[in-house]
Design an enzyme around this catalytic site. Structure first.
Site, mmCIF file in Angstrom:
data_model
loop_
_atom_site.group_PDB
_atom_site.id
_atom_site.type_symbol
_atom_site.label_atom_id
_atom_site.label_comp_id
_atom_site.label_asym_id
_atom_site.label_seq_id
_atom_site.Cartn_x
_atom_site.Cartn_y
_atom_site.Cartn_z
ATOM 1 N N SER A 105 -9.908 -5.833 10.925
ATOM 2 C CA SER A 105 -11.236 -5.353 10.571
ATOM 3 C C SER A 105 -11.980 -6.502 9.920
ATOM 4 O O SER A 105 -11.464 -7.127 8.989
ATOM 5 C CB SER A 105 -11.162 -4.171 9.597
ATOM 6 N N GLU B 122 -5.903 -0.729 16.124
ATOM 7 C CA GLU B 122 -6.592 -1.682 15.248
ATOM 8 C C GLU B 122 -5.627 -2.749 14.758
ATOM 9 O O GLU B 122 -4.542 -2.448 14.268
ATOM 10 C CB GLU B 122 -7.195 -0.950 14.046
ATOM 11 N N ARG C 276 1.548 -5.947 12.844
ATOM 12 C CA ARG C 276 0.965 -5.319 14.036
ATOM 13 C C ARG C 276 0.928 -6.309 15.208
ATOM 14 O O ARG C 276 1.041 -5.904 16.365
ATOM 15 C CB ARG C 276 -0.428 -4.779 13.722
ATOM 16 N N ARG D 89 0.844 -1.198 0.000
ATOM 17 C CA ARG D 89 0.000 0.000 0.000
ATOM 18 C C ARG D 89 0.876 1.244 0.000
ATOM 19 O O ARG D 89 1.844 1.328 0.760
ATOM 20 C CB ARG D 89 -0.909 0.011 1.230
ATOM 21 N N ARG E 68 2.346 1.124 10.072
ATOM 22 C CA ARG E 68 1.786 1.517 8.775
ATOM 23 C C ARG E 68 2.902 1.520 7.737
ATOM 24 O O ARG E 68 3.481 2.549 7.416
ATOM 25 C CB ARG E 68 1.115 2.887 8.884
#
Length: 444
Positions: free
Chosen positions: A370, A367, A409, A280, A295
């Site tokens: 999801s 987070e 993460r 990403r 990230r």
């Protein structure tokens, strides 16, 4: 007219024109759809879609009338020729009618493209159980599990823990590629590999998922089907000279397993789990999240994917969320489950639960997964349907996806939550069989 900067095959174009949101439902419920979409953020004006659709309807009526006129004229020409009468004038008039029909059909094609482009940029309609809200501050905590770790010292951020142990190297990764990449050595590399196997084993051996190793590259049609294109083009890495992109998540290839197919309803649900690296661009500024593993431009993730009957999809969402949560429980990581508000949900989602893990360096939650029910949103874009019986009319499946979990993460959460005063990190007991019995990380 909104433009889509890539081409589709005829089959894919037909599928995409058929739906994203159901055009008929939207047009029959414009006010309520507009109000519900408005809870996601800035108001979405559907008046343009209404106008285009009305114009299309009028043109279709005109084309049907002209075709009927042409058919009647063809019968009259046949009678005139049988009777020996001159039909040249009528034939010439019908040529003009044919030309008019051809011109109108081109306009209809353009209007269909306008409708497709309009719908491609409209997000999914939130389910009625989703709380309305502007953003994360309006999310609803569903449950909390475990206890925060207690330290007799000031806990360090995971990047400091990893660098001092010599197992994470951000400086050399930046030399090789650029910022927001990592080189993992020794126990950190083993930890990533162990977590992938650990997560997949839980999902496949205990939770009913079938393991899949998909391509790490996807074409534009696949990314359009999941809702990544055209809306989030800037977040993707495109391969120069190809209509291919590096996958931002395994959701993309897993969703497209059944694009343009009709499934057997008796075989649903179909549950899949797969590991991929994810790529990403992460366009934008994320403050402190640009440090460490939170990230990055490249990261590992185990993804769950479900193709479900519509009436069962929200039960499947609960099952998927529990599957992701089970990983955190086995690792003894303090976490909570949060129901996202309309303003915080992803583009394709109708309902989403986030799993948030406790991070000592933040003194807060982060987070780590999801889990979303996209209802028939992606299935319409990708033309994925099922039949309840052999001759039944095909219906759109419901698709669900969820992280099970984001591996980087999870590594960061382990380094922070299980750090010790001497700088070492205790390996969670459930993970030790996957790490050759290693109980503590003390360095490379």
């Amino acid at each position: 007219m909104l433009s889509v900067p890539f081409a589709f095959s005829s089959a894919d174009a037909c599928a995409i024109i058929r739906g994203m949101l159901d055009p008929k439902y939207v047009l029959d419920n414009v006010d309520s759809v507009q109000d519900r979409l408005g809870t996601r953020g800035p108001r979405i004006d559907l008046s343009g879609l209404v106008e285009i659709s009305a114009e299309k309807k009028a043109l279709l009526k005109r084309v049907e009338d002209l075709r009927a006129e042409k058919n009647r004229a063809s019968e009259e020409v046949s009678r005139m020729k049988r009777d020996g009468r001159d039909a040249s004038t009528l034939i010439a008039e019908m040529r003009k009618v044919g030309d008019e029909i051809s011109g109108l059909e081109e306009k209809l094609k353009a209007l269909e493209e306008d409708i497709r482009d309009f719908l491609l940029n409209i997000p999914n309609i939130p389910h009625e159980s989703v709380p309305a809200g502007r953003g994360a501050e309006d999310n609803r905590e569903v449950r909390v599990w475990g206890q925060r770790p207690a330290f007799g010292f000031e806990p360090q951020a995971h990047w400091d823990v990893g660098e001092k142990l010599g197992i994470l190297d951000f400086e050399r990764a930046a030399k090789i590629t650029g910022s927001r990449f990592t080189v993992s050595y020794g126990a950190a590399a083993l930890l990533e590999r162990a977590l992938i196997s650990f997560m997949l084993d839980i999902h496949t051996k205990e939770r009913g998922f079938t393991e899949v190793l998909p391509p790490f590259i996807a074409n534009a049609v696949s990314l359009t089907g999941t809702g990544n294109l055209p809306k989030f083009k800037e977040d993707l890495f495109k391969l120069e000279g190809f209509d291919w992109y590096l996958v931002p998540t395994a959701e993309v290839p897993l969703t497209n397993l059944y694009r343009n197919e009709i499934l057997d309803g008796a075989a649903l649900p179909r549950r899949f789990a797969g590991w991929t690296p994810c790529f990403r661009s992460e366009a934008g500024s994320y403050g402190k999240d640009v440090r460490g593993l939170i990230r990055q431009h490249q990261f590992n993730k185990v993804e769950m994917m479900v193709f479900s009957l519509p009436e069962s999809s929200f039960d499947e969402l609960e099952h998927m969320t529990a599957s992701a949560e089970e990983v955190l429980k086995r690792l003894d990581l303090h976490h909570r489950v949060v129901l996202l508000s309309t303003g915080d949900m992803g583009f394709a989602s109708a309902k989403t639960y986030d799993l948030e893990v406790w991070m000592p360096s933040r003194a807060g939650f982060l987070e780590i997964s999801s889990c979303s029910n996209c209802a028939d949103f992606q299935a319409r874009r990708s033309n994925i349907r099922f039949r309840r019986a052999a001759k039944a009319k095909p219906e759109f499946v419901h698709t669900l996806n969820g992280s099970g979990l984001a591996v980087g993460r999870t590594v960061s959460a382990i380094l922070e939550n299980f750090q010790r005063a001497d700088g070492s990190v205790v390996v969670p007991e459930a993970l030790r069989p996957y790490m050759n019995g290693l109980e503590r990380i003390s360095g490379v």
